[in-house]
Scaffold this active site. Structure first.
Site, PDB file in Angstrom:
ATOM      1  N   HIS A  14       0.948  -1.279  -0.102  1.00  0.00           N
ATOM      2  CA  HIS A  14       0.202  -0.017   0.091  1.00  0.00           C
ATOM      3  C   HIS A  14       1.013   1.099  -0.052  1.00  0.00           C
ATOM      4  O   HIS A  14       2.009   1.198   0.575  1.00  0.00           O
ATOM      5  CB  HIS A  14      -1.058  -0.021   1.186  1.00  0.00           C
ATOM      6  CG  HIS A  14      -1.738   1.098   1.350  1.00  0.00           C
ATOM      7  ND1 HIS A  14      -1.303   2.368   1.877  1.00  0.00           N
ATOM      8  CD2 HIS A  14      -3.183   1.261   0.971  1.00  0.00           C
ATOM      9  CE1 HIS A  14      -2.484   3.075   2.077  1.00  0.00           C
ATOM     10  NE2 HIS A  14      -3.627   2.366   1.216  1.00  0.00           N
ATOM     11  N   VAL A  66       1.424   3.771   1.801  1.00  0.00           N
ATOM     12  CA  VAL A  66       1.762   4.151   3.040  1.00  0.00           C
ATOM     13  C   VAL A  66       2.994   3.212   3.686  1.00  0.00           C
ATOM     14  O   VAL A  66       3.848   3.605   4.692  1.00  0.00           O
ATOM     15  CB  VAL A  66       0.744   4.694   4.159  1.00  0.00           C
ATOM     16  CG1 VAL A  66      -0.136   5.894   3.709  1.00  0.00           C
ATOM     17  CG2 VAL A  66       0.015   3.579   4.687  1.00  0.00           C
ATOM     18  N   LYS A  67       3.137   2.047   3.203  1.00  0.00           N
ATOM     19  CA  LYS A  67       3.947   1.111   3.371  1.00  0.00           C
ATOM     20  C   LYS A  67       5.361   1.360   2.995  1.00  0.00           C
ATOM     21  O   LYS A  67       5.744   2.565   2.489  1.00  0.00           O
ATOM     22  CB  LYS A  67       3.500  -0.474   3.191  1.00  0.00           C
ATOM     23  CG  LYS A  67       2.149  -0.695   3.698  1.00  0.00           C
ATOM     24  CD  LYS A  67       1.992  -0.723   4.891  1.00  0.00           C
ATOM     25  CE  LYS A  67       0.896  -1.530   5.583  1.00  0.00           C
ATOM     26  NZ  LYS A  67      -0.487  -0.992   5.052  1.00  0.00           N
ATOM     27  N   ILE A  68       6.303   0.145   3.166  1.00  0.00           N
ATOM     28  CA  ILE A  68       7.672   0.609   3.061  1.00  0.00           C
ATOM     29  C   ILE A  68       8.137   0.752   1.668  1.00  0.00           C
ATOM     30  O   ILE A  68       8.753   1.662   1.313  1.00  0.00           O
ATOM     31  CB  ILE A  68       8.518  -0.565   3.754  1.00  0.00           C
ATOM     32  CG1 ILE A  68       8.250  -0.751   5.316  1.00  0.00           C
ATOM     33  CG2 ILE A  68      10.157  -0.107   3.589  1.00  0.00           C
ATOM     34  CD1 ILE A  68       8.502   0.310   6.292  1.00  0.00           C
TER      35      ILE A  68
END
Length: 388
Positions: A188, A190-192
């Site tokens: 997603h 907002v993930k790493i």
């Protein structure tokens, strides 16, 4: 007027854009070579034998549960402190869902509480078929103990490592398969690293890998060795079981492949920002995050706890004041068992006191690779102002 600082966001550069453009100009937009290349690199980075990429991490959790044989009459256990998908995947399979409370320091599944609950479940004949520990904020729980309990009680471990791409545990990459039968990652924004939307299941079991690949694509195989009638013709395919359309596209996969080239840099910057937060916030009336000693977190989130018995402002007041100052703090997570759907299944306040107390105090501060020192200083200055 100040610029809004979100709690998390993607980092897209010219190389990412060029990679996506190249796929858009190619012959393959989906089910093409970029997917296999992404899976191979993801597996290599995690020291896993197989990676199966899908359209999102919820789909990854679902097919992992199906591949584990979870169904009606079975039980899945996870933690209340997670996104609802970690529990919903069990309900999609018709299984009963229950929860294990969190460790008051790491905020991940309390492995000691898991052991106590398993002992009681064995006496009652209600052992789980699947346990999903969650690598909350980027760090794993006590996975060594979870693995030992899995061996003793016979459940499948699916680690929801949606927050933990690039993290390590006990000196090994999360996803390597040392302590979990399957590991799920999320991509997603907002993930790493991001593929826009996307997820993956990693495993070292070739039979699980084969089934995961079928499940993501309608339960269909084109592998003649797996067909009932292998000599029909080159066009042939067979639907071996009821699967899903959970495929990822080449557009998403090539973005993920490009992002993985910057994973080390993303992690280094997040860890540097965490060190700055630890230093700048150490004298404030906050509980700062702590890790299991074996963890090297990917630091998807930096969560502090505003003590609800403090003489200073409570969590809601701090949240509202920071949002009013254009700082996009958030709360991760509302305990899953307190959601209306799960309350209607019989869960109630007080069932998991550690997770509920954590929720009353938790505040996620902005943390992402592109966050500047100046922006972070602004977050800290506003926190100091509010906490007085």
């Amino acid at each position: 007027m100040s610029t809004f600082i979100p709690y998390g966001r993607q980092s897209i550069d010219d190389a990412d854009i060029a990679a996506v453009e190249a796929v858009l100009r190619s012959d393959w937009l989906t089910q093409g070579p970029a997917i296999a290349a992404f899976e191979e690199e993801l597996a290599r980075r995690a020291s896993a034998r197989h990676a199966v990429a899908v359209c999102n991490a919820t789909a990854a959790l679902h097919i992992a549960c199906v591949a584990a044989g979870l169904g009606p009459g079975d039980r899945l256990w996870t933690v209340p402190n997670t996104f609802v998908a970690s529990a919903n995947c069990g309900r999609y399979c018709g299984a009963d869902v229950d929860f294990v409370d969190i460790d008051p320091l790491t905020w991940c599944m309390d492995a000691a509480a898991l052991e106590v609950k398993l002992e009681a479940a064995r006496r009652a004949g209600t052992l789980p078929k699947v346990v999903i520990p969650v690598a909350f904020a980027g760090g794993s729980c006590d996975m060594k103990r979870v693995k030992r309990l899995s061996d003793e009680y016979g459940f499948t471990v699916i680690e929801d490592a949606s927050h933990a791409v690039g993290a390590s545990y006990a000196g090994r990459p999360v996803g390597c398969g040392d302590y979990a039968h399957m590991t799920v990652f999320s991509f997603h924004p907002v993930k790493i690293v991001t593929t826009g939307e996307g997820g993956a299941v990693l495993t070292n079991d070739p039979a699980l890998c084969d089934r995961l690949r079928r499940l993501r694509s309608h339960g269909i195989t084109r592998d003649r060795a797996q067909m009932d009638e292998p000599d029909v013709g080159a066009w042939s395919y067979e639907m071996q079981e009821l699967g899903f359309n959970y495929r990822i596209t080449d557009i998403q996969a090539v973005l993920g492949l490009s992002q993985l080239k910057r994973l080390d840099g993303f992690l280094a910057r997040r860890r540097m920002l965490v060190q700055r937060y630890d230093t700048l916030l150490k004298n404030l009336p906050l509980q700062l995050p702590q890790l299991d000693a074996l963890d090297e977190s990917a630091w998807h989130l930096y969560v502090v706890r505003v003590k609800d018995n403090s003489a200073h402002a409570d969590r809601r007041a701090v949240f509202d004041a920071l949002r009013a100052a254009d700082i996009g703090v958030n709360v991760h997570y509302i305990p899953v068992h307190l959601q209306p759907y799960y309350r209607r299944l019989g869960f109630k306040p007080g069932d998991f006191p550690q997770a509920e107390q954590y929720y009353r105090e938790a505040l996620s501060l902005p943390l992402y690779a592109a966050l500047t020192d100046a922006q972070q200083d602004r977050v800290v200055a506003q926190l100091k102002r509010v906490l007085g």
